[in-house]
Write an enzyme that holds these catalytic residues in place. Structure first.
Site, mmCIF file in Angstrom:
data_model
loop_
_atom_site.group_PDB
_atom_site.id
_atom_site.type_symbol
_atom_site.label_atom_id
_atom_site.label_comp_id
_atom_site.label_asym_id
_atom_site.label_seq_id
_atom_site.Cartn_x
_atom_site.Cartn_y
_atom_site.Cartn_z
ATOM 1 N N ALA A 179 -23.656 7.710 11.000
ATOM 2 C CA ALA A 179 -22.512 6.872 10.593
ATOM 3 C C ALA A 179 -22.592 5.466 11.210
ATOM 4 O O ALA A 179 -23.101 5.318 12.318
ATOM 5 C CB ALA A 179 -21.208 7.548 11.027
ATOM 6 N N PRO A 180 -22.156 4.435 10.532
ATOM 7 C CA PRO A 180 -21.521 4.471 9.202
ATOM 8 C C PRO A 180 -22.503 4.623 8.038
ATOM 9 O O PRO A 180 -22.095 4.816 6.910
ATOM 10 C CB PRO A 180 -20.810 3.112 9.128
ATOM 11 C CG PRO A 180 -21.631 2.214 10.011
ATOM 12 C CD PRO A 180 -22.132 3.095 11.133
ATOM 13 N N GLY A 181 -23.833 4.503 8.313
ATOM 14 C CA GLY A 181 -24.746 4.860 7.224
ATOM 15 C C GLY A 181 -25.820 3.844 6.879
ATOM 16 O O GLY A 181 -26.397 3.924 5.794
ATOM 17 N N GLY A 182 -26.111 2.937 7.781
ATOM 18 C CA GLY A 182 -27.159 1.933 7.490
ATOM 19 C C GLY A 182 -28.522 2.576 7.253
ATOM 20 O O GLY A 182 -29.218 2.254 6.285
ATOM 21 N N ASP A 198 -23.403 13.340 11.525
ATOM 22 C CA ASP A 198 -22.643 12.549 12.512
ATOM 23 C C ASP A 198 -21.283 13.204 12.664
ATOM 24 O O ASP A 198 -20.776 13.810 11.712
ATOM 25 C CB ASP A 198 -22.488 11.084 12.033
ATOM 26 C CG ASP A 198 -22.205 10.134 13.189
ATOM 27 O OD1 ASP A 198 -21.194 10.313 13.896
ATOM 28 O OD2 ASP A 198 -23.006 9.207 13.386
ATOM 29 N N ASP A 233 -30.524 7.844 15.456
ATOM 30 C CA ASP A 233 -29.990 6.623 16.082
ATOM 31 C C ASP A 233 -28.745 7.033 16.870
ATOM 32 O O ASP A 233 -27.837 6.246 17.088
ATOM 33 C CB ASP A 233 -29.635 5.613 14.975
ATOM 34 C CG ASP A 233 -29.419 4.197 15.502
ATOM 35 O OD1 ASP A 233 -29.933 3.877 16.585
ATOM 36 O OD2 ASP A 233 -28.726 3.416 14.815
ATOM 37 N N LYS A 262 -31.543 4.902 23.743
ATOM 38 C CA LYS A 262 -30.569 3.879 24.154
ATOM 39 C C LYS A 262 -30.293 3.936 25.650
ATOM 40 O O LYS A 262 -30.290 5.017 26.239
ATOM 41 C CB LYS A 262 -29.266 4.087 23.374
ATOM 42 C CG LYS A 262 -29.459 3.915 21.864
ATOM 43 C CD LYS A 262 -28.179 4.241 21.128
ATOM 44 C CE LYS A 262 -28.380 4.352 19.638
ATOM 45 N NZ LYS A 262 -28.815 3.136 18.983
HETATM 46 C C1 LIG Z 1 -25.520 3.352 16.650
HETATM 47 S S1 LIG Z 1 -24.518 4.421 15.723
HETATM 48 C C2 LIG Z 1 -25.569 4.825 14.391
HETATM 49 C C3 LIG Z 1 -25.688 3.758 13.344
HETATM 50 C C4 LIG Z 1 -26.399 4.248 12.118
HETATM 51 N N1 LIG Z 1 -27.808 4.538 12.362
HETATM 52 C C5 LIG Z 1 -26.331 3.254 10.974
HETATM 53 O O1 LIG Z 1 -27.384 2.832 10.503
HETATM 54 O O2 LIG Z 1 -25.238 2.926 10.516
HETATM 55 C C6 LIG Z 1 -24.539 5.859 16.673
HETATM 56 C C7 LIG Z 1 -23.843 7.035 16.038
HETATM 57 O O3 LIG Z 1 -24.070 8.182 16.862
HETATM 58 C C8 LIG Z 1 -22.970 9.045 16.631
HETATM 59 N N2 LIG Z 1 -22.925 10.112 17.636
HETATM 60 C C9 LIG Z 1 -22.724 10.045 18.952
HETATM 61 N N3 LIG Z 1 -22.797 11.287 19.498
HETATM 62 C C10 LIG Z 1 -23.111 12.131 18.493
HETATM 63 C C11 LIG Z 1 -23.335 13.532 18.403
HETATM 64 N N4 LIG Z 1 -23.308 14.314 19.483
HETATM 65 N N5 LIG Z 1 -23.635 14.056 17.188
HETATM 66 C C12 LIG Z 1 -23.681 13.281 16.083
HETATM 67 N N6 LIG Z 1 -23.463 11.953 16.116
HETATM 68 C C13 LIG Z 1 -23.178 11.397 17.291
HETATM 69 C C14 LIG Z 1 -21.782 8.122 16.648
HETATM 70 O O4 LIG Z 1 -20.680 8.724 15.986
HETATM 71 C C15 LIG Z 1 -22.330 6.893 15.922
HETATM 72 O O5 LIG Z 1 -21.970 6.939 14.558
#
Ligand SMILES: C[S@@+](CC[C@H](N)C(=O)[O-])C[C@H]1O[C@@H](n2cnc3c(N)ncnc32)[C@H](O)[C@@H]1O
Length: 300
Positions: A179-182, A198, A233, A262
């Site tokens: 999320a959000p889905g890039g 997510d 991610d 990260k």
């Molecule tokens: C940097 S964002 C991802 C952005 C995404 N790659 C994009 O292109 O839009 C990190 C994501 O990790 C998710 N997140 C954190 N802990 C998580 C977990 N245990 N399981 C699934 N998602 C998780 C967050 O909700 C967040 O949406």
């Protein structure tokens, strides 16, 4: 004598300096974001670009500088830590280098590209070889300003470009922390079949794209399954991410992996080294990464 130069991304000199120190490399001086060393070149994940064959050249004039570069090879990119006007004059006396933003998917350029900088008005450092095919490691794309719900797709595109591979139509992908889905948008645009995982929901427009299945749950509870691409991610401590990645790799589940690692505040270099020690892994601070490294891997 300078035997290697390492270019850090803006504001990322500190992790590069720490990494080089861990590798036993002494930085003799910083020239802007460029770490100069008299030690032989080594791989450094935090370098956007590594100048592997630098030589110092006395340059009495703009003309002698340009002639010295032209005598070595055709294509050069400059790094200016100051002396911008003189740098521009030398650049204007060199053959033009086309460095148009890439329209993804497209392979990275393969033409040899060197790098040079003015250490002082009459002293140039020039390296005919460097690790990045892009000027100063800057892998730029023609952006899509309408489709993706976040700019994160740019680092996915850059990772694919680095890997020189991207998902093909019909290939299966798991996108963890989607999320959000890039990334999911970028995968679905390539025609791949994506399971986006997510705890947070996807942007509805991405969730509605053909080939996208959404699972609103924790990435860490997903059991490894055979996929062409494992993408992650997700925001997580590196140790937790590594344990998850190992489960997927030990199960022989993915053919390719793209995953960001990260950091919060201090860089966990030991964790980065563990990722890099996985056979076939590449770990890099890419142009579109912030305080994170990208791990890419393909099954041999
Ligand atoms: C940097 S964002 C991802 C952005 C995404 N790659 C994009 O292109 O839009 C990190 C994501 O990790 C998710 N997140 C954190 N802990 C998580 C977990 N245990 N399981 C699934 N998602 C998780 C967050 O909700 C967040 O949406």
């Amino acid at each position: 004598m300078i035997r290697a130069a390492y270019l850090a991304a803006e504001d990322f000199q500190a992790p590069l300096a720490e990494e080089l120190a861990r590798r036993g490399v002494t930085v003799a001086a910083w020239h802007g974001r460029l770490a100069l060393s008299s030690d032989p070149p080594v791989h450094a994940a935090w370098a956007l670009d590594i100048w592997t064959e630098p030589r110092e050249i006395a340059v009495a004039s703009v003309k002698t500088a340009a002639n010295a570069l032209r005598a070595m090879q055709r294509n050069w990119s400059s790094y200016a830590a100051g002396l911008h006007r003189r740098t521009a004059l030398i650049e204007a006396a060199l053959p033009p280098v086309r460095s148009r933003p890439l329209v993804f998917p497209a392979p990275a350029p393969t033409a040899p590209l060197g790098a040079w900088t003015l250490l002082s008005p009459d002293r140039m450092l020039a390296s005919p070889a460097k690790t990045s095919p892009f000027p100063n490691g800057e892998c730029r794309f023609v952006a899509d300003r309408l489709g993706p719900p976040s700019r994160a797709y740019l680092k996915f595109w850059e990772a694919c470009t680095l890997l020189r591979r991207w998902p093909m139509p019909g290939e299966t992908c798991i996108d963890l922390g989607a999320a959000p889905g890039g990334w999911t948008w970028a995968l679905a645009k390539l025609g791949a079949r994506v399971t986006a995982v997510d705890k947070a929901p996807l942007d509805p427009a991405v969730a509605a794209m053909p080939g996208v299945t959404q699972r609103q749950e924790s990435a860490f509870g997903v059991a490894p399954e055979q996929v062409h691409w494992l993408c992650s991610d997700v925001i997580a401590y590196p140790a937790r991410l590594l344990a998850m990645l190992r489960r997927w790799l030990d199960a022989g589940a993915p053919r390719h992996v793209i995953c960001t690692l990260k950091f919060q505040g201090e860089t966990d270099h030991a964790a980065a080294e563990e990722f890099a020690a996985i056979p076939g892994a590449q770990v890099r601070h890419m142009f579109h990464n912030k305080n994170e490294l990208t791990f890419v891997w393909s099954r041999q």
